[in-house]
Design a protein around this motif. Structure first.
Motif, PDB file in Angstrom:
ATOM      1  N   THR A   1       0.678  -1.085   0.344  1.00 36.29           N
ATOM      2  CA  THR A   1      -0.267   0.169  -0.245  1.00 36.29           C
ATOM      3  C   THR A   1       1.064   1.039   0.212  1.00 36.29           C
ATOM      4  O   THR A   1       0.865   2.034   0.925  1.00 36.29           O
ATOM      5  CB  THR A   1      -0.600   0.490   1.382  1.00 36.29           C
TER       6      THR A   1
ATOM      7  N   GLU B   1       1.814   4.864  -0.406  1.00 36.73           N
ATOM      8  CA  GLU B   1       1.374   6.072  -0.027  1.00 36.73           C
ATOM      9  C   GLU B   1       1.370   6.830  -1.460  1.00 36.73           C
ATOM     10  O   GLU B   1      -0.036   7.708  -1.320  1.00 36.73           O
ATOM     11  CB  GLU B   1       1.904   6.556   1.324  1.00 36.73           C
TER      12      GLU B   1
ATOM     13  N   ALA C   1       3.832   3.844  -6.071  1.00 39.23           N
ATOM     14  CA  ALA C   1       3.338   2.937  -7.296  1.00 39.23           C
ATOM     15  C   ALA C   1       3.320   2.664  -8.443  1.00 39.23           C
ATOM     16  O   ALA C   1       4.196   2.038  -8.625  1.00 39.23           O
ATOM     17  CB  ALA C   1       1.717   3.564  -6.833  1.00 39.23           C
TER      18      ALA C   1
END
Lengths: 265, 289
Positions: A250, A252, A257
């Motif tokens: 995950t 942030e 990403a």
């Protein structure tokens, strides 16, 4: 000396602490306001695309960057609670406390034995360590890097004749007798084949706890497998610094990403 | 489709032509060596003997041997090396390992290159002014050797510097990262790995120094001496000057004598070059990076 160092280190949680670290190569700014707290005794990986400043950061921790005359550093870098850029800091002591492993294994063109004992001899203040003392140090260091069984019968042969994987393990082993607290590794596996990479990664994993390890890597899978915390850098700035699992599951920030998914870099 | 075209043929002809041309040039290069050696052996080989090497000249240098000259040359070269090697290697270590890249270093490097380009007769006159007159060494082995030393310095420095710099940077980094000082790094890692290159440079320099005539003829080498030098403050005979003397200055010298002297001189040089090459091959074989 050793006991005081341990006392100090048991009181602080961060092996490396930087505050507003800015760095220029000539007029080119390579690091922008880097504020990092790197926990003691764990493996932290530094990832990011080429030129993002991860190697620069690594190299400013042990002040190896300074050898290029045109580097200017501003801000604070504390290692084990002490500012390494302080005026009364002796570079030799910095290098002793902070070991470095390079991309390309760089054993000295002397015997395996002499490679391991080299650092120890440098720092044993005129008193020559006895042969049995040396043997113990060499065996301990080589056992630690899981190389003892392979090389115990040929300690006097040249270190440059070993395989790359063995050479890299040797390069790690020879840091240990000097008793560093931090190990910096600049893409330590990128010259190795997959088998060698696996072996060296396992070794690095085994060393955590005793040493604070900061490892620069291009290999995302390696960062994920072999580190506990992960720092993502981009264009000289730290974007994200979290537990490795969290970063890969995950992230942030969007940049993180995108990089992890391989959209750039 | 794949047949040879006219253009191909022309191009290949030209290419063949140049290949032959370059081969001829290369052969021309070795021809003088073969001719010189051949002539010397043919004309002077007969005179070479143990007596020739180990007795003094007699009858106004028209007979006898060459021992004082041979002995003197060895002396001159040895003393010159004793000076130029330590100074040269130290300078090379400074320039390669310590010197920062600034104007001073650049001037030093420029000076070394220029020193290498100074003609030997200029070195000779400098030697006369500096060592013979100013330092009052007189015409002596010491003055001649110092002159030779200054002449050989640039080559010793350049050869040493190159072999020091040929030692991979990774070795130095490895040392520094274990907390070694520069000197510890130099002594334990850099020098042991550079020594073969340094020695090769020095030996090649010896062979060149052996044949030098101009720098010694005003500073310490004598036309003829009936005795051997007892110390570095004496004059001495030398092979190179002796060759000059017996070929041009003395009447009635038998033909084979100058050829014999030249053969001994060139033999010494070739021998040292071979030793140097063999040594380098041996040390390279030892090295594994």
């Amino acid at each position: 000396m050793n006991t005081t160092a341990e006392n100090v280190s048991s009181q602080i949680d961060y092996a490396i602490h930087t505050d507003a670290l800015n760095l220029w190569y000539g007029t080119f700014q390579a690091l922008f306001d880097v504020n990092l707290d790197i926990k003691q005794g764990i493996i932290t990986s530094l990832i990011g695309p080429s030129g993002c400043g991860k190697s620069t950061f690594l190299r400013s921790v042990n002040r190896i960057n300074e050898r290029l005359g045109y580097v200017r550093t501003e801000g604070l870098i504390e290692v084990m609670g002490q500012n390494v850029y302080n005026e009364n800091v002796e570079l030799i002591q910095v290098r002793k406390q902070i070991g470095m492993v390079f991309q390309r294994p760089n054993p000295l063109p002397i015997s395996i034995r002499d490679n391991i004992i080299f650092g120890h001899k440098l720092h044993s203040e005129g008193r020559k360590p006895s042969i049995s003392e040396q043997d113990d140090i060499i065996e301990a260091a080589l056992r630690k890097v899981l190389l003892w069984d392979q090389v115990k019968d040929r300690l006097n042969s040249k270190a440059t004749e070993l395989s790359l994987e063995e050479q890299q393990k040797l390069c790690i082993a020879r840091l240990l007798p000097v008793k560093p607290s931090v190990l910096l590794m600049d893409e330590p596996c990128s010259a190795l084949d997959p088998k060698g990479t696996e072996a060296v990664e396992e070794l690095i994993w085994d060393l955590r706890g005793e040493y604070t390890i900061l490892i620069v890597t291009h290999n995302m899978a390696q960062a994920r497998r072999a580190s506990e915390e992960c720092i993502f850098m981009l264009m000289g700035k730290v974007i994200e610094h979290t537990a490795t699992e969290a970063m890969f599951v995950t992230p942030e920030h969007k940049e993180t990403a995108d990089y992890i998914e391989g959209r750039y870099g | 489709m794949f047949e040879i075209s006219e253009l191909n043929k022309r191009n290949q002809k030209t290419q063949k032509l140049f290949q032959i041309l370059f081969l001829m040039m290369t052969l021309m290069l070795i021809a003088p060596v073969v001719i010189i050696l051949g002539t010397l052996i043919y004309k002077g080989g007969a005179i070479i003997s143990v007596d020739f090497l180990f007795t003094a000249p007699t009858d106004g240098m028209t007979a006898g041997g060459i021992f004082p000259a041979l002995f003197g040359t060895v002396w001159l070269v040895a003393v010159a090396l004793l000076v130029s090697v330590p100074v040269g290697v130290a300078a090379a270590i400074y320039l390669s390992e310590y010197a920062p890249d600034n104007w001073l270093t650049r001037i030093i490097n420029l000076a070394i290159i220029n020193l290498a380009g100074v003609p030997s007769i200029v070195h000779a006159l400098f030697g006369v002014g500096a060592f013979v007159i100013f330092f009052k060494f007189g015409t002596s082995i010491l003055a001649a050797s110092l002159t030779l030393a200054i002449m050989t310095l640039p080559v010793v420095i350049v050869a040493s510097k190159e072999s020091l710099q040929a030692v991979p940077k990774a070795f130095r980094e490895a040392c520094w990262n274990m907390g070694a000082t520069r000197w510890q790094t130099i002594r334990r890692v850099v020098l042991p790995n550079a020594v073969s290159g340094i020695l090769t440079g020095v030996i090649l320099e010896v062979s060149r120094t052996t044949g030098e005539t101009a720098p010694i003829m005003f500073t310490g080498a004598a036309f003829f001496l009936p005795f051997l030098p007892q110390s570095v403050f004496d004059q001495t005979m030398a092979l190179s000057l002796h060759l000059f003397v017996v070929s041009t200055q003395v009447p009635g010298v038998p033909d084979e004598l100058p050829y014999g002297v030249a053969l001994v001189l060139i033999g010494m040089v070739l021998l040292m070059n071979s030793v140097s090459i063999a040594f380098r091959m041996y040390l390279r074989g030892q090295k594994k990076w």
